[in-house]
Design a protein around this motif. Structure first.
Motif, short mmCIF file in Angstrom:
data_model
loop_
_atom_site.label_atom_id
_atom_site.label_comp_id
_atom_site.label_asym_id
_atom_site.label_seq_id
_atom_site.Cartn_x
_atom_site.Cartn_y
_atom_site.Cartn_z
N PRO A 76 5.53 18.56 -25.00
CA PRO A 76 4.94 17.72 -26.06
C PRO A 76 5.51 18.03 -27.44
O PRO A 76 5.63 17.11 -28.28
CB PRO A 76 3.43 18.04 -25.99
CG PRO A 76 3.31 19.27 -25.15
CD PRO A 76 4.50 19.30 -24.25
N ALA A 117 -1.49 18.33 -30.40
CA ALA A 117 -2.68 19.00 -29.85
C ALA A 117 -2.29 19.70 -28.54
O ALA A 117 -2.66 20.86 -28.30
CB ALA A 117 -3.80 17.99 -29.60
N GLU A 118 -1.54 19.00 -27.71
CA GLU A 118 -1.16 19.61 -26.44
C GLU A 118 -0.19 20.76 -26.66
O GLU A 118 -0.26 21.79 -25.96
CB GLU A 118 -0.54 18.57 -25.50
CG GLU A 118 -0.38 19.16 -24.10
CD GLU A 118 0.21 18.21 -23.07
OE1 GLU A 118 0.52 17.06 -23.40
OE2 GLU A 118 0.34 18.67 -21.91
N ALA A 123 -0.17 13.01 -32.81
CA ALA A 123 -1.44 13.75 -32.86
C ALA A 123 -1.76 14.31 -31.48
O ALA A 123 -2.11 15.49 -31.34
CB ALA A 123 -2.56 12.83 -33.34
N GLY A 124 -1.63 13.48 -30.46
CA GLY A 124 -1.91 13.94 -29.10
C GLY A 124 -0.93 15.00 -28.65
O GLY A 124 -1.31 16.02 -28.06
N THR A 165 3.68 2.72 -37.23
CA THR A 165 2.25 2.43 -37.06
C THR A 165 1.77 2.64 -35.63
O THR A 165 0.65 3.08 -35.40
CB THR A 165 1.97 0.96 -37.46
OG1 THR A 165 2.61 0.70 -38.70
CG2 THR A 165 0.49 0.72 -37.57
N ARG A 166 2.63 2.29 -34.67
CA ARG A 166 2.17 2.26 -33.28
C ARG A 166 2.69 3.41 -32.43
O ARG A 166 2.12 3.71 -31.39
CB ARG A 166 2.59 0.93 -32.61
CG ARG A 166 1.85 -0.26 -33.17
CD ARG A 166 2.25 -1.57 -32.48
NE ARG A 166 1.42 -2.66 -32.97
CZ ARG A 166 0.36 -3.14 -32.33
NH1 ARG A 166 0.00 -2.66 -31.16
NH2 ARG A 166 -0.34 -4.13 -32.86
N ARG A 221 8.00 -0.67 -39.09
CA ARG A 221 6.53 -0.68 -39.18
C ARG A 221 5.91 -0.52 -37.80
O ARG A 221 4.90 0.18 -37.64
CB ARG A 221 6.08 -1.98 -39.87
CG ARG A 221 4.59 -2.05 -40.12
CD ARG A 221 4.23 -3.07 -41.21
NE ARG A 221 4.53 -2.54 -42.53
CZ ARG A 221 5.49 -2.98 -43.33
NH1 ARG A 221 6.24 -4.00 -42.95
NH2 ARG A 221 5.71 -2.42 -44.51
N ILE A 222 6.49 -1.15 -36.80
CA ILE A 222 6.00 -0.98 -35.43
C ILE A 222 6.08 0.50 -35.04
O ILE A 222 5.12 1.09 -34.53
CB ILE A 222 6.85 -1.80 -34.43
CG1 ILE A 222 6.72 -3.31 -34.68
CG2 ILE A 222 6.47 -1.46 -32.98
CD1 ILE A 222 5.37 -3.89 -34.40
N VAL A 237 7.37 -2.53 -29.22
CA VAL A 237 7.35 -1.07 -29.08
C VAL A 237 8.64 -0.61 -28.39
O VAL A 237 9.26 0.38 -28.79
CB VAL A 237 6.09 -0.63 -28.29
CG1 VAL A 237 6.23 0.78 -27.78
CG2 VAL A 237 4.85 -0.77 -29.18
N PRO A 248 1.95 7.72 -34.44
CA PRO A 248 0.62 8.35 -34.32
C PRO A 248 0.40 9.09 -32.98
O PRO A 248 -0.56 9.85 -32.87
CB PRO A 248 -0.35 7.17 -34.47
CG PRO A 248 0.41 6.14 -35.25
CD PRO A 248 1.84 6.28 -34.78
N ARG A 249 1.25 8.84 -32.00
CA ARG A 249 1.11 9.57 -30.74
C ARG A 249 1.35 11.07 -30.95
O ARG A 249 1.01 11.88 -30.10
CB ARG A 249 2.09 9.03 -29.69
CG ARG A 249 1.79 7.61 -29.28
CD ARG A 249 2.81 7.11 -28.23
NE ARG A 249 2.76 5.65 -28.16
CZ ARG A 249 3.66 4.89 -27.55
NH1 ARG A 249 4.69 5.47 -26.93
NH2 ARG A 249 3.56 3.59 -27.53
#
Lengths: 563, 563
Positions: free
Chosen positions: B497, B542-543, B538-539, B531-532, B527-528, B337, B535-536
């Protein structure tokens, strides 16, 4: 701003969120009446605020050091230790037979947070001692208990935990310290140990080392390890420190933080030791000590977060840059998110403590399993919260946050050890997804049932908060089932983000309860958590599902790609 | 492990991801041929690795200090400064008329990263000087340029930036330093400034302060501020340091990190100054300097991340605990990461530099707008990545990470200033959602078009990577449109954010390009990231949408709830 112990918030949680009433309803803890609890929290808070907090900078500026082979501790730590001892704080939940107060461990955990928030480096002294008390209580012979427990509980002596060796960190089984049987029934322990917190002390009259070592016939790995009590001074017939044992402090480490806590390299040279528990079964006793310490370390994270946040909030209220910066949206966001996380982490830690007490009081294994499941979560989430909030505290201070005199940087430096010691947070996550889910996920799913039921109950009054919590619990349930079906390497590759996601669902659950029971600010804080923090689960659950293959696909040398 | 400059990774990005070829195709930068670029990166890497990296610990252990009113710098920094000066590194992209090499700023940024990764505290010296060169080049009179630029470009003299006063940090307009006109056409500057990086130096023969001050008829706020060149020694007729100006270093701060960089409190007492630019319009020139510095600071984050990650990866490969810990899934996850984030942050920074060069070469305002938009993202994401990776570096080291001798802690302490100085990351986010979106979101949406087109192009070969990138760009587009429609307070409440989410989409975009152009490890790394890390979003989104009301719903005193 000086730290003020969060008595009110703790009392609110123990009253309304993770109620102590269930514990007090048991015969074992009948003495924990509301009046007693309130008096204890208030008095502990007063001591932490007035006596201990003023020592915190001393520890940083004048680190504990080695002088002629002995640790000289930071200025004022003797006074602090005396206050802890005289107040009876070390034995708050210890056995009354040996001088303890026999109260719930939950109170101990709450008080420990306040002591740690006031002065983390000093708190490590009683923290380790309490772990040792727990280990001796459960595993030592009557003779050892009778000799050591009164001294440890009174705070006259301190206790340490000697596991780590240079080549044996997370892999405790790799240790090479050896023990040999003596004719007199005691043992001789020889070897070197590192990272020994408060491995020597001038604020206690004796230091009691619990040392892991291998007997000549001990097998390889963790199963052949035994545990020994190796005191600095061998107690004489009056239980006074007698002749010096053959052990010494080799050096005291120069660390990033908690400068007031002496981290020692210890050398034992045929030091006299007494067996604790059975030969070759030392790990069991050490685990007792470590589990207690893991929850306590999680609360250290909460403790420092609270202290750092108080200071940041006070600074933001005073610092004027186009209006007080506390009114600036992004600064207010940092404070609000931090406060919401502190509440969640505190509630999770106290819920873990509550489960321990209920297990003690009822003997019900469901409570033990619950405590065991919550321990790695409380440890990791508490300490990660500590780092995040202390980091935000520095950021709120702007340039002043980087200047040491301000104190914000000390919180960040101090708390940074907490995700590392007592098992790194990575180890906690492994513990969660392997050991703590050997029940086929029973406890995980039971907790998620509880969260779902809580959301159902809250839905009529607070639909906008209850719905996302229910959804998050549902998503975590699906992730849990996937994890249970996954191979061990895939589980491990997702362990840390899975733990983080679980912690957030629990945090949201407790916030939802608080929103219903507390005043307006509680609801507002729950909204921050559920709207701004809980959605991070999407990212973590994606990562938890990503699996091992993509990690092994990267060649080892690619990590140092720049090189 | 010693730092090794990431020449190969930078060369790959400039070759295949953010190609320098477009810049070299312009008349202005025709000299930046592949051979020249390669030679420069190699030579800079050699110097950083061999000459500067060995000085990094010196700076930490023997901080710059004040001795008889003058700064005494850390051991060996004189040698390091000499290497920087003699190699011509300071003027790499400066005007050849004054001794610069006139090469693309992109190369300067790349070289700056390598110097910073080797020794952050020393790099601050040329970093500030380069910012001053930029400001003088664009705003100073011919006379001032002729006098100062050759000295700054040669590294004989260093340059500083004097904005901050105790009551005027982010609110520069609150400054009280005053200037008065002299009969000789110069000015007299009086006031106190804080946080002045390399405010005095014994590794340069003169220190040139650019000072913001207000003339008697200067209006309130930022519009009434003028900028002055106030040298430590007033240059004589031979352009040698002459008489001492009436200014002094009051103190040097005791900081959490970058101990080798003297952070000075400066006092000016009717010090002689020369106007830079027009009266009352000093902020424009200062912004030129600050914008250059912001990108450079973003790259400091990348620089320390690279260094910290190299060390952590080397440690993980050597440290055996039930096998080398680099093979343990959770450790490998942290390294992977981190490596994926370093690549993304580096590519974003170089893309920002590329836009600056294209703007310079073509005069096209679209390129300027692109650079302006990317600057706060490069600054924030670079520095946040620096902190995250240095933090992971400590964690990978386990207990050793907390011991100062290891060096992992220094990286974390050093890099922690980068999200604060040159405008806190909160200020960057405000800049992004207000100033940089005053175009109605045109540039933001144009960049997202580019990301979408990139995903389309990659879809046939790498559908599993292209699809999530396209989806993330789409989600960010929707969030951008919501933000554009939102009230200013709501925008501000989501600024941080939102910026983080934008950075990740750009990071994923560059990873996707790399995956197509590089070898297998590049695809694995993409890919790391996709994939990893992606996706953050989304959080964060939202904030970003959560708005201001829930922040103002919390009473001010609730942040210090525990108190």
């Amino acid at each position: 701003m000086a730290y003020r112990a969060p008595v009110e918030d703790i009392a609110f949680i123990l009253d309304s969120v993770v109620p102590l009433s269930g514990i007090a309803a048991t015969e074992r803890f009948a003495e924990a009446t509301p009046d007693t609890v309130s008096a204890i929290l208030t008095e502990a808070g007063r001591m932490a605020t007035e006596v201990l907090a003023p020592l915190n900078r001393n520890g940083d500026l004048t680190p504990a050091r080695l002088e002629n082979g002995a640790v000289r501790s930071s200025p004022g730590f003797d006074t602090g230790m005396a206050a802890l001892a005289e107040g009876g704080w070390i034995g708050l939940s210890a056995d009354p037979e040996y001088g303890g107060a026999g109260l719930p461990h939950t109170l101990n955990v709450a008080v420990g947070e306040m002591i740690g928030g006031a002065c983390l480096a000093l708190q490590l002294n009683p923290l380790l001692t309490q772990g040792q008390i727990e280990a001796l209580q459960h595993h030592a012979s009557d003779e050892l208990r009778a000799l050591y427990l009164p001294k440890l509980i009174s705070g006259e002596w301190n206790g340490t935990m000697n596991l780590t060796e240079p080549q044996a960190g997370s892999d405790v089984g790799a240790l090479t310290t050896r023990a040999e049987r003596s004719d007199d029934g005691t043992y001789r322990v020889t070897g070197q140990k590192i990272f020994i917190t408060w491995g020597d002390s001038d604020v206690n009259e004796n230091t009691c080392h619990l040392v892991l070592a291998r007997l000549p016939d001990g097998g390889k790995g963790t199963r052949g390890i035994s545990l020994f009590m190796v005191p600095k001074y061998i107690p004489d017939e009056n239980a006074k420190p007698g002749v010096a044992n053959s052990l010494k402090v080799v050096s005291v480490e120069h660390k990033m933080g908690i400068h007031g806590s002496p981290t020692c390299v210890m050398s034992f040279e045929a030091a006299q030791g007494w067996l604790v528990g059975e030969e070759h079964k030392g790990m069991a006793a050490m685990f007792t000590m470590m589990n207690a310490a893991r929850l306590a370390v999680g609360m250290q994270g909460v403790a420092v977060a609270e202290a750092a946040l108080q200071q940041a909030a006070a600074y933001a209220a005073e610092r004027v840059q186009m209006g007080a910066i506390i009114t600036h949206p992004d600064v207010r966001r940092m404070l609000a998110v931090s406060r919401a996380e502190v509440f969640a982490a505190r509630a999770i830690g106290l819920a873990c403590a509550q489960a321990l007490d209920m297990a003690t009081a009822t003997g019900d294994e469901t409570w033990s399993a619950r405590a065991a499941f919550l321990t790695p979560i409380a440890k990791s989430y508490g300490t990660d919260t500590g780092c995040r909030v202390a980091d935000a505290g520095v950021q709120v201070h702007g340039g002043m946050g980087f200047i040491e005199e301000t104190g914000a940087a000390q919180y960040l430096r101090d708390v940074r050890i907490t995700p590392i010691y007592e098992g790194t947070n990575g180890i906690q996550a492994i513990d969660l997804v392997l050991r703590k889910m050997m029940d086929g996920g029973e406890m995980a799913l039971a907790l998620l049932d509880e969260v779902a039921a809580g959301a159902d109950a809250a839905a009529p009054a607070l639909p906008d908060l209850a719905t996302p919590v229910a959804e998050a619990a549902q998503a975590l349930r699906a992730a849990t089932q996937s994890l249970l079906a996954a191979s061990q390497p895939d589980r491990l590759a997702g362990a840390t983000p899975y733990l983080a996601a679980f912690a957030r669902v629990l945090g949201a659950h407790f916030h939802l309860i608080a929103a219903q029971k507390g005043a307006g600010a509680r609801e507002a804080l729950a909204r921050i958590y559920i709207t701004r923090i809980l959605p991070r689960n999407a990212g973590d659950l994606a990562e938890a599902a990503a699996g091992i293959d993509q990690l092994t696909a990267i060649p080892d040398d690619a990590f140092g790609l720049g090189a």
